[in-house]
Enzyme design. Sequence first.
Site, PDB file in Angstrom:
ATOM      1  N   SER A  60       0.803  -1.222   0.000  1.00 24.29           N
ATOM      2  CA  SER A  60       0.000   0.000   0.000  1.00 24.29           C
ATOM      3  C   SER A  60       0.835   1.271   0.000  1.00 24.29           C
ATOM      4  CB  SER A  60      -0.942   0.002   1.214  1.00 24.29           C
ATOM      5  OG  SER A  60      -0.224   0.187   2.419  1.00 24.29           O
ATOM      6  N   LYS A 102       0.929   4.818   6.821  1.00 26.40           N
ATOM      7  CA  LYS A 102       0.435   5.628   5.704  1.00 26.40           C
ATOM      8  C   LYS A 102       1.144   6.979   5.743  1.00 26.40           C
ATOM      9  CE  LYS A 102      -2.729   2.480   4.795  1.00 26.40           C
ATOM     10  NZ  LYS A 102      -2.596   1.578   3.632  1.00 26.40           N
ATOM     11  N   SER A 144      -4.794   0.810  -1.559  1.00 24.51           N
ATOM     12  CA  SER A 144      -4.546   1.215  -0.174  1.00 24.51           C
ATOM     13  C   SER A 144      -5.871   1.429   0.549  1.00 24.51           C
ATOM     14  CB  SER A 144      -3.714   2.502  -0.135  1.00 24.51           C
ATOM     15  OG  SER A 144      -3.592   2.983   1.192  1.00 24.51           O
TER      16      SER A 144
END
Length: 311
Positions: free
Chosen positions: A91, A146, A259
């Site tokens: 991701s 992230k 993602s």
Amino acid sequence: MAGYFSIFLVLLTLGSGLIWLIDHFMYAPKRQQRIALAQNAAGGELDEETAALIAPEPSITETAKSIFPMIAAITIFRSFIFEPFQIPSGSMMPTLLVGDFILVQKYSYGIKDPIWRSQLVDVDEPERGDIVVFKYPLDERVDYIKRTIGLPGDKIVYRNKHLYIQPKCAEGETQQGDLLCNEYNKIDMEILNSDEFKQGSMNLVRLEENLSTLNHNILINPQAPEMKGRYYQQPGTRSDEWVVPADHYFMMGDNRDNSQDSRFWGFVPKENLVGKAVFIWMSFEFENGPDDFLPGWVPTGVRFERLGNIQ
């Protein structure tokens, strides 16, 4: 699993330290008294072997004394300074690849106790563009990684695979970095290549995105439809727009069409932040297929060129 390991380390540190302290203040003096009586009876000093036979140290005490300094150092380092993580999915490609082993700076956004994760010391806030490890808001047993896209008060739009940001500005402020206040800024992107990464049989486009704080690379799958029907619907906004609440952050993966991030499940509370990803200390290739002799989890090579600071 990482949370359980933290609890295990803390309990092991406390347990071994407590055994050491109890022995030091209660039982070690009694052993010394027995040795002193034996020395007086013998009329001289006893060698270590004889003293150990007269007043043996319990094996649990010996073990606790030997492991406590090492375990305490590991617990402090891992809980408050740096913690290692492994990248399990794609991701965050192309910035982070499956098989990358990274260090996360735990004190970047404050010092927390390792069990209840209550804030002990405030240090700093995430900046737009930081790559952050955090507890997944829907299941805090799971760690996610992230990139920080939206800060508290920002308005975010993700539409037609383009990112727009209206930053929250202080009174009288007209510009925040390269971002203009009171309007949605379309984040600049520049195509780098379209033949380096694939998702199945589809080529992914690699672009450089400018968040005004730094430039970083992202991947886009031009053939993948946007899944607006699955986006997190914030009350009072359109399906592809979000306003970041106070003390929350909007996170997105660099592999935009592969993602699960804030677009789908919402915002990350400040208390869920674990730390800032800062360094790749090892990177393995895993290329064994189903027909290979070795299982897929066995590394086939080391990507030395990837070792270093993360941007």
